[in-house]
Write a protein that holds these residues in place. Structure first.
Motif, PDB file in Angstrom:
ATOM      1  N   ARG A  44     -75.059-143.767  77.508  1.00  0.00           N
ATOM      2  CA  ARG A  44     -77.060-142.980  76.469  1.00  0.00           C
ATOM      3  C   ARG A  44     -76.706-142.636  75.618  1.00  0.00           C
ATOM      4  O   ARG A  44     -77.202-143.190  73.843  1.00  0.00           O
ATOM      5  N   THR A  45     -75.848-141.302  75.527  1.00  0.00           N
ATOM      6  CA  THR A  45     -75.667-140.648  74.053  1.00  0.00           C
ATOM      7  C   THR A  45     -74.578-141.055  73.334  1.00  0.00           C
ATOM      8  O   THR A  45     -75.471-140.987  71.764  1.00  0.00           O
ATOM      9  N   ASN A  46     -73.583-141.929  73.616  1.00  0.00           N
ATOM     10  CA  ASN A  46     -73.060-142.599  72.245  1.00  0.00           C
ATOM     11  C   ASN A  46     -74.177-144.298  71.791  1.00  0.00           C
ATOM     12  O   ASN A  46     -73.967-144.902  70.278  1.00  0.00           O
ATOM     13  N   GLU A  47     -75.035-144.657  72.204  1.00  0.00           N
ATOM     14  CA  GLU A  47     -76.001-145.565  72.130  1.00  0.00           C
ATOM     15  C   GLU A  47     -76.876-145.123  70.889  1.00  0.00           C
ATOM     16  O   GLU A  47     -77.534-145.903  69.658  1.00  0.00           O
ATOM     17  N   ARG A  48     -77.664-143.914  71.169  1.00  0.00           N
ATOM     18  CA  ARG A  48     -78.576-142.518  70.443  1.00  0.00           C
ATOM     19  C   ARG A  48     -77.416-142.352  68.662  1.00  0.00           C
ATOM     20  O   ARG A  48     -77.969-142.747  67.926  1.00  0.00           O
ATOM     21  N   ILE A  49     -76.258-142.092  69.139  1.00  0.00           N
ATOM     22  CA  ILE A  49     -74.845-141.726  68.364  1.00  0.00           C
ATOM     23  C   ILE A  49     -74.846-143.419  67.558  1.00  0.00           C
ATOM     24  O   ILE A  49     -75.131-143.480  66.351  1.00  0.00           O
ATOM     25  N   ALA A  50     -74.669-144.478  68.004  1.00  0.00           N
ATOM     26  CA  ALA A  50     -74.410-145.810  67.228  1.00  0.00           C
ATOM     27  C   ALA A  50     -75.787-146.122  65.947  1.00  0.00           C
ATOM     28  O   ALA A  50     -75.924-146.648  65.492  1.00  0.00           O
ATOM     29  N   THR A  51     -77.706-145.314  66.463  1.00  0.00           N
ATOM     30  CA  THR A  51     -78.012-145.905  65.914  1.00  0.00           C
ATOM     31  C   THR A  51     -78.782-145.291  64.545  1.00  0.00           C
ATOM     32  O   THR A  51     -79.123-145.707  63.762  1.00  0.00           O
ATOM     33  N   GLY A  52     -77.886-144.480  64.394  1.00  0.00           N
ATOM     34  CA  GLY A  52     -77.865-143.120  63.627  1.00  0.00           C
ATOM     35  C   GLY A  52     -79.311-142.098  63.334  1.00  0.00           C
ATOM     36  O   GLY A  52     -78.790-141.618  61.749  1.00  0.00           O
ATOM     37  N   ASN A  53     -79.897-142.502  64.501  1.00  0.00           N
ATOM     38  CA  ASN A  53     -81.141-141.380  63.962  1.00  0.00           C
ATOM     39  C   ASN A  53     -80.628-140.015  65.030  1.00  0.00           C
ATOM     40  O   ASN A  53     -81.727-139.083  65.463  1.00  0.00           O
TER      41      ASN A  53
END
Length: 66
Positions: A44-53
């Motif tokens: 989940r953290t990697n997904e959030r980092i990938a969004t750029g926000n």
């Protein structure tokens, strides 16, 4: 040593002589998280980092010239 995950309350057994068991015995502030919860949080953290926000606020270290 029996340990309990702080997120899902799953009870697991880890070897008594492992470094993780030593941390948990000697420093009560350290908590145990099972592999499934740890993996889920990592994804989940990697997904959030990938969004750029996602912003990670770290203190800026000033280097001394001394």
């Amino acid at each position: 040593m029996k340990v309990k995950c702080v997120i899902c309350d799953q009870i697991e057994s880890i070897p008594d002589d492992s470094p993780e068991a030593k941390k948990l015995r000697n420093r009560p502030i350290h908590t145990y998280m099972c592999n499934t919860c740890n993996h889920r949080i990592e994804e989940r953290t990697n997904e959030r980092i990938a969004t750029g926000n996602f912003r990670l606020y770290r203190t800026i270290k000033n280097e001394d010239e001394w």
